[in-house]
Design a protein around this motif. Structure first.
Motif, mmCIF file in Angstrom:
data_model
loop_
_atom_site.group_PDB
_atom_site.id
_atom_site.type_symbol
_atom_site.label_atom_id
_atom_site.label_comp_id
_atom_site.label_asym_id
_atom_site.label_seq_id
_atom_site.Cartn_x
_atom_site.Cartn_y
_atom_site.Cartn_z
ATOM 1 N N GLY A 23 -4.547 11.926 4.512
ATOM 2 C CA GLY A 23 -3.512 12.364 3.150
ATOM 3 C C GLY A 23 -3.059 11.123 2.577
ATOM 4 O O GLY A 23 -2.908 11.344 1.572
ATOM 5 N N ILE A 24 -2.786 9.933 3.541
ATOM 6 C CA ILE A 24 -2.290 8.870 3.077
ATOM 7 C C ILE A 24 -3.245 8.235 1.880
ATOM 8 O O ILE A 24 -2.890 7.471 1.176
ATOM 9 C CB ILE A 24 -1.652 7.921 4.104
ATOM 10 N N SER A 25 -4.484 8.348 2.289
ATOM 11 C CA SER A 25 -5.782 7.665 1.314
ATOM 12 C C SER A 25 -5.982 8.864 0.222
ATOM 13 O O SER A 25 -6.864 8.489 -0.608
ATOM 14 C CB SER A 25 -6.707 7.447 2.259
ATOM 15 N N ALA A 26 -5.556 9.989 0.236
ATOM 16 C CA ALA A 26 -5.756 10.748 -0.965
ATOM 17 C C ALA A 26 -5.389 10.275 -2.370
ATOM 18 O O ALA A 26 -6.174 10.421 -3.206
ATOM 19 C CB ALA A 26 -5.185 12.065 -0.659
ATOM 20 N N GLU A 27 -4.240 9.498 -2.334
ATOM 21 C CA GLU A 27 -3.716 8.914 -3.601
ATOM 22 C C GLU A 27 -4.619 7.660 -4.037
ATOM 23 O O GLU A 27 -4.418 7.288 -5.089
ATOM 24 C CB GLU A 27 -2.351 8.774 -3.609
ATOM 25 N N PRO A 79 0.389 3.029 -3.283
ATOM 26 C CA PRO A 79 1.692 2.381 -2.743
ATOM 27 C C PRO A 79 2.168 3.078 -1.176
ATOM 28 O O PRO A 79 3.072 2.603 -0.587
ATOM 29 C CB PRO A 79 2.763 3.436 -3.850
ATOM 30 N N GLY A 80 1.644 3.973 -0.979
ATOM 31 C CA GLY A 80 1.986 4.611 0.506
ATOM 32 C C GLY A 80 1.406 3.468 1.571
ATOM 33 O O GLY A 80 2.322 3.058 2.478
ATOM 34 N N HIS A 81 0.283 2.978 1.336
ATOM 35 C CA HIS A 81 -0.137 2.135 2.357
ATOM 36 C C HIS A 81 0.616 0.756 2.131
ATOM 37 O O HIS A 81 1.039 0.317 3.234
ATOM 38 C CB HIS A 81 -1.857 1.761 1.907
ATOM 39 N N ARG A 82 1.040 0.195 0.909
ATOM 40 C CA ARG A 82 1.743 -0.831 0.640
ATOM 41 C C ARG A 82 3.166 -0.842 1.507
ATOM 42 O O ARG A 82 3.474 -1.482 2.029
ATOM 43 C CB ARG A 82 1.832 -1.189 -0.865
ATOM 44 N N GLN A 106 -5.520 -2.088 6.467
ATOM 45 C CA GLN A 106 -5.648 -3.665 6.637
ATOM 46 C C GLN A 106 -5.696 -4.220 5.312
ATOM 47 O O GLN A 106 -5.395 -5.244 4.969
ATOM 48 C CB GLN A 106 -7.125 -3.934 7.551
ATOM 49 N N ARG A 107 -6.470 -3.565 4.585
ATOM 50 C CA ARG A 107 -6.662 -4.036 2.942
ATOM 51 C C ARG A 107 -5.233 -4.187 2.167
ATOM 52 O O ARG A 107 -5.392 -4.962 1.184
ATOM 53 C CB ARG A 107 -7.605 -3.346 2.283
ATOM 54 N N SER A 108 -4.344 -3.219 2.543
ATOM 55 C CA SER A 108 -2.999 -3.531 1.953
ATOM 56 C C SER A 108 -2.095 -4.584 2.759
ATOM 57 O O SER A 108 -0.895 -4.722 2.348
ATOM 58 C CB SER A 108 -2.315 -2.179 1.843
ATOM 59 N N GLY A 109 -2.648 -5.035 3.565
ATOM 60 C CA GLY A 109 -1.880 -6.293 4.232
ATOM 61 C C GLY A 109 -1.170 -5.929 5.761
ATOM 62 O O GLY A 109 -0.601 -6.673 6.234
ATOM 63 N N SER A 110 -1.535 -4.705 6.170
ATOM 64 C CA SER A 110 -0.930 -4.342 7.574
ATOM 65 C C SER A 110 -1.757 -4.746 8.589
ATOM 66 O O SER A 110 -3.058 -4.860 8.641
ATOM 67 C CB SER A 110 -1.110 -2.765 7.830
ATOM 68 N N ASP A 111 -1.088 -5.700 9.506
ATOM 69 C CA ASP A 111 -2.049 -6.351 10.510
ATOM 70 C C ASP A 111 -1.816 -5.457 11.931
ATOM 71 O O ASP A 111 -1.011 -4.481 11.640
ATOM 72 C CB ASP A 111 -1.843 -7.682 10.625
ATOM 73 N N ARG A 112 -2.816 -5.620 12.751
ATOM 74 C CA ARG A 112 -2.632 -5.078 13.857
ATOM 75 C C ARG A 112 -2.483 -3.564 13.777
ATOM 76 O O ARG A 112 -1.426 -2.610 14.566
ATOM 77 C CB ARG A 112 -1.206 -5.413 14.916
ATOM 78 N N VAL A 113 -3.475 -2.784 12.936
ATOM 79 C CA VAL A 113 -3.499 -1.700 12.819
ATOM 80 C C VAL A 113 -4.487 -0.825 14.220
ATOM 81 O O VAL A 113 -5.400 -1.474 14.582
ATOM 82 C CB VAL A 113 -4.257 -1.274 11.543
ATOM 83 N N ILE A 114 -3.702 0.056 14.950
ATOM 84 C CA ILE A 114 -4.516 0.942 15.770
ATOM 85 C C ILE A 114 -5.511 1.886 15.276
ATOM 86 O O ILE A 114 -5.078 2.821 14.630
ATOM 87 C CB ILE A 114 -3.687 1.509 16.886
ATOM 88 N N GLU A 115 -6.729 1.730 15.209
ATOM 89 C CA GLU A 115 -7.665 2.619 14.585
ATOM 90 C C GLU A 115 -8.248 3.752 15.783
ATOM 91 O O GLU A 115 -8.863 3.235 16.698
ATOM 92 C CB GLU A 115 -8.748 2.000 14.038
ATOM 93 N N GLY A 233 2.355 8.720 -1.341
ATOM 94 C CA GLY A 233 2.736 7.583 -2.205
ATOM 95 C C GLY A 233 3.897 7.586 -2.965
ATOM 96 O O GLY A 233 4.498 6.750 -3.571
ATOM 97 N N ASP A 234 4.905 8.853 -2.885
ATOM 98 C CA ASP A 234 5.923 8.683 -3.573
ATOM 99 C C ASP A 234 7.276 8.629 -2.588
ATOM 100 O O ASP A 234 8.171 7.777 -2.697
ATOM 101 C CB ASP A 234 6.080 10.232 -4.260
ATOM 102 N N ILE A 235 7.180 9.070 -1.329
ATOM 103 C CA ILE A 235 8.173 9.085 -0.227
ATOM 104 C C ILE A 235 8.290 7.919 0.558
ATOM 105 O O ILE A 235 9.333 7.365 0.716
ATOM 106 C CB ILE A 235 7.864 10.340 0.579
ATOM 107 N N LEU A 236 6.889 7.287 0.804
ATOM 108 C CA LEU A 236 7.224 6.136 1.747
ATOM 109 C C LEU A 236 7.672 4.883 0.843
ATOM 110 O O LEU A 236 8.514 4.172 1.509
ATOM 111 C CB LEU A 236 5.872 5.627 2.315
ATOM 112 N N PRO A 237 7.447 4.663 -0.399
ATOM 113 C CA PRO A 237 8.136 3.684 -1.317
ATOM 114 C C PRO A 237 9.591 3.767 -1.259
ATOM 115 O O PRO A 237 10.657 2.938 -1.205
ATOM 116 C CB PRO A 237 7.598 3.461 -2.497
#
Ligand code: BJW
Ligand code: ZN
Length: 252
Positions: A23-27, A79-82, A106-115, A233-237
């Motif tokens: 769902g976070i990537s739906a936007e 914006p949710g990823h960021r 990762q592409r939005s700048g998060s490092d150490r993401v557990i996949e 993308g609305d709630i997280l920012p």
């Protein structure tokens, strides 16, 4: 819009875990799995996301993953990823665990993401494990079944299918972080797929406050201390801004 209780809990917390799903990537324009128009609106999971299905019809499965890989490569973080990337800096320990294979965190700048479920960028041989070269994608695109250049066996995406174990190191790290977390946010996941769906529950048993962000209540909603209905993308920012403001107010 954001619950005062969540802001307070996060403000007081030093250890936070966020679990994300499709769902976070739906936007970002990527289809989810189980929503209307999701991947499994067209296909049954058992026809695509398991090894038996792959061996029965490698052309279909390679073609489907190739098309999704292309979609992922042309998608952009939203914006949710960021917001999650920026949220990380507010806590002593911030663990981002994702079920997504798209690498948008990762592409939005998060490092150490557990996949937990691997990634869709890489393909490798099912037998010898050799990473497939970029050339296999042209083969798949032209309708051929792509095979390993060394041993001739099929190549597959580096994702975790049903019935397969999750990468041990990733699952252990996520589990440990869940037991330490004071707050868990479950974002954009149906909460139907295990063991990922256990993480918020493990955290709750260890005393964490658990909340979800989703456009509709998930399968885990009844277990949540708080359910925030809306787009990630609305709630997280908004949550990020509220927390920053609270921290700033504390300093003045
Ligand atoms: C928004 C939004 C917006 C939309 N903002 N929100 C315990 C109980 C029962 C079963 C099991 C169990 N333990 C293990 C199992 C078996 C199985 C399982 O869980 N089955 C259940 C489905 C019944 N699990 C496994 O097999 C796992 N392996 C395992 O356990 O190994 C040990 C073992 C081995 C052998 C035998 C037994 C055990 C592996 C699971 C692998 C899952 N793989 C997939 C495919 C990955 C590759 C690919 O990408 O194709 O992973 S399945 C698919 O589901 C994918 C996802 O990561 C995963 C979760 O989906 P997600 O992210 O939740 O997406 P959706 O579409 O379901 O939901 C989207 C949500 O977003 C919705 O809620 C929307 O409302 C919301 N949304 N827009 C916020 N803008
Ligand atoms: Zn090989």
């Amino acid at each position: 819009m954001i619950s005062e209780l969540l802001i307070q809990k996060m403000h007081d917390a030093t250890q936070v875990l966020v679990l994300t799903g499709a769902g976070i990537s739906a936007e970002s324009g990527l289809a989810t799995f189980r929503d209307p128009d999701g991947h499994w609106d067209q296909y049954r999971p058992e026809d695509l996301a398991n090894e038996g299905a792959f061996r029965r019809n490698p052309r279909l499965v390679q073609g489907w993953y190739h098309a999704r890989r292309k979609a992922v490569l042309s998608a952009l973080p939203n914006p949710g990823h960021r917001a999650l990337g920026a949220l990380a800096g507010l806590f002593r320990e911030f663990t981002l665990v994702t079920q997504n294979v798209d690498r948008l965190h990762q592409r939005s700048g998060s490092d150490r993401v557990i996949e937990l479920h691997g990634n869709i960028q890489q393909f490798h041989c099912i037998e010898c494990g050799l990473d497939a070269p970029e050339a296999v994608f042209a083969e798949i695109a032209s309708g051929q079944v792509a095979c390993c250049q060394i041993c001739g066996n099929l190549v597959r995406p580096a994702v975790v299918w049903f019935g397969e174990s999750l990468p041990k190191e990733a699952l252990d790290a996520a589990w440990q972080a869940a037991t330490r977390a004071e707050v868990v946010l479950s974002v954009g996941t149906s909460g139907l797929v295990y063991p990922a769906a256990h993480l918020p529950l493990v955290a709750k048993r260890a005393g964490a406050f658990i909340a979800e962000v989703n456009i509709a209540p998930s399968a885990l909603a009844s277990e949540m201390d708080l359910v925030l209905i809306g787009k990630a993308g609305d709630i997280l920012p908004t949550l990020l801004d509220a927390l920053k403001n609270r921290k700033k107010a504390d300093r003045t």
